[in-house]
Design an enzyme around this catalytic site. Structure first.
Site, mmCIF file in Angstrom:
data_model
loop_
_atom_site.group_PDB
_atom_site.id
_atom_site.type_symbol
_atom_site.label_atom_id
_atom_site.label_comp_id
_atom_site.label_asym_id
_atom_site.label_seq_id
_atom_site.Cartn_x
_atom_site.Cartn_y
_atom_site.Cartn_z
ATOM 1 N NE ARG A 33 40.173 50.443 37.890
ATOM 2 C CZ ARG A 33 39.859 49.836 36.763
ATOM 3 N NH1 ARG A 33 40.532 50.086 35.673
ATOM 4 N NH2 ARG A 33 38.879 48.965 36.717
ATOM 5 C CB THR A 34 42.003 46.814 43.734
ATOM 6 O OG1 THR A 34 40.752 47.317 43.305
ATOM 7 C CG2 THR A 34 42.021 46.733 45.248
ATOM 8 N NE ARG A 53 38.803 41.943 43.539
ATOM 9 C CZ ARG A 53 38.365 43.148 43.177
ATOM 10 N NH1 ARG A 53 38.567 44.185 43.948
ATOM 11 N NH2 ARG A 53 37.715 43.299 42.068
#
Lengths: 308, 156
Positions: free
Chosen positions: A57-58, A107
């Site tokens: 999603r990110t 991330r």
């Protein structure tokens, strides 16, 4: 307000005025995020998405945000196929990618990795989640959702579920304290909000209440922020089984809710929100997921200096 | 008896004397100062010596004046220590240690998932805070983890 070339690492780096400015910018960009207007703000810019752990999603919302603004995305690809597997450290990876891209979204599984990356990068770094501590763009989108769907100043909010390990609620507490929110923490005793966070809020004169019952508070809050009880946090599967369904939002529970109550969830959910809730006006978690796009557009545009 | 005690804390000609170190912390003081077998100056220390204010440790470094910045790190584990700079057997400067606001490469972050504990080319970095209730606490500038009780055990 000066955002150009600024890193986005932790919510604690932002004042209330700066947060408001990001939210205002996101609101202006919302028609672009919805595809109703076109924008070339990031024309010619390359945004590198360095995802060292999966987060669909990110990653997708950053990708959509970049493309909606006319920019290009440079994906690291799978970590297994990258130089990381040859033993390259993160610092070197960041130094190299800084030469290729105009901004890095990182991330990474280690706590503090984004802060370190910012030291080695010659372009802005946006933290897309590092370890279990920071996920500032999630907090920005949570705040944006609350502002769009309700109000921030003096909000009555309950956060429920895994409050011990849930990083989203930890930084949300900090951010909401800047707006004088009244907070209720609902969790099984095993998953209570860390006491240092409660103490910190109390020092800031924030009204805090703790309980293990959704029924007790459902009629008295404007936002209910649900979180998932994370199976992977429990060394003993039996302990997880004991608590996994302890807090559940159902149609029955919502009969006692304020008609204006909005339910948020960072997603993915498991059992904590019954599917029958999805069709009620209380459910705002899918819209919340969408709001990640204008928020990430705003942060990209501000950090690149194309909006000042 | 008095003569024997005097021998233990005998004056030095030139160098630094760190006095009033919290009893039992002298070895940690040496670690904080980076004093190891490679250190060339003469170092002597006394642990659990009797002082006017109870037991204390004393460290003497002969022929070397350490910087105030180096010495202030000692405040992390012994905030009441004093520093005496000695020249020609005379104390030419006497200071209390001052808690630094920032330390780098001195303490290991106790969060095992912190990037500073990986093989990246960085040193640990902490901001240092002191409160009456909680004493000295170190706040990791990478992962925001707070160390308040086990500082001496995590010296690098």
């Amino acid at each position: 307000m000066l955002f150009k070339n600024r890193h986005v690492i932790s919510m604690k780096d932002f004042s209330r005025e700066e947060i408001d400015y990001v939210l205002d910018t996101a609101e202006k960009l919302e028609p672009v995020a919805r595809g109703e207007e076109r924008s070339r703000l990031l024309d010619g810019k390359i945004i590198s998405l360095l995802f060292f752990e999966p987060s669909t999603r990110t990653r997708l919302s950053f990708e959509v945000a970049t493309r909606r603004l006319g920019g290009q995305v440079l994906n690291l690809g799978s970590v297994e196929a990258s130089s990381v597997m040859k033993g390259e450290n993160l610092a070197d990876t960041i130094r190299v990618i800084s030469k290729y891209a105009d901004l890095i979204v990182l991330r990474h599984p280690l706590d503090g990795s984004a802060r370190m990356a910012a030291e080695f990068a010659s372009v802005p770094v946006i933290n897309g989640g590092d370890g279990s501590v920071h996920h500032p763009t999630q907090t920005f989108l949570d705040l944006y959702t609350i502002r769009r769907e309700s109000h921030l100043e003096g909000l009555k909010i309950a956060m429920a579920g895994d409050l011990k390990y849930g990083r989203t609620v930890h930084s949300l507490c900090h951010a909401l304290s800047l707006y004088g929110a009244e907070m209720t923490f609902v969790s099984p005793p095993e998953l209570r909000m860390p006491p240092e966070i409660v103490r910190d809020l109390q020092k800031k004169k924030i009204r805090v209440k703790e309980t293990d019952s959704l029924e007790e508070i459902i009629g008295d809050v404007e936002i209910l922020y649900m979180t998932r009880v994370q199976r992977e946090r429990f060394p003993d599967p039996e302990e997880y089984e004991k608590v996994k369904n302890r807090l559940r939002v159902t149609g029955e529970l919502l009969k006692a809710a304020d008609p204006g109550l909005k339910i948020l969830h960072p997603l993915p959910r498991v059992n904590e929100i019954s599917p029958e809730v999805d069709s009620t006006p209380h459910a705002r978690y899918f819209e919340q997921a969408f709001y990640g796009v204008p928020i990430r557009m705003a942060l990209l545009a501000l950090a690149m200096g194309v909006i000042e | 008896m008095k003569e024997k005690r005097d021998l233990k804390i005998q004056a030095i000609e030139n160098g630094t004397v760190i006095d009033h170190i919290k009893a039992g912390e002298a070895l940690n003081v040496l670690r904080i100062l980076g004093i190891s077998s490679a250190f060339r100056a003469t170092v002597s220390f006394v642990m659990n010596a009797s002082g006017a204010r109870g037991k204390k440790d004393v460290v003497k470094i002969e022929g070397k004046e350490l910087s105030v910045k180096e010495l202030n790190r000692i405040a992390l584990i012994s905030p009441k220590a004093t520093i005496n700079i000695i020249r020609d057997f005379e104390v030419v400067q006497k200071n209390n240690v001052v808690l630094p606001s920032y330390v780098e490469g001195v303490v290991r972050c106790t969060n095992s998932n912190c990037i500073s504990n990986s093989s990246e080319p960085i040193k640990s970095k902490f901001s240092v805070l002191q409160s009456e209730e909680e004493g000295v606490s170190l706040h990791c500038l990478y992962c925001e983890h707070v160390i308040s009780e086990e500082i001496a055990e995590n010296l690098l």
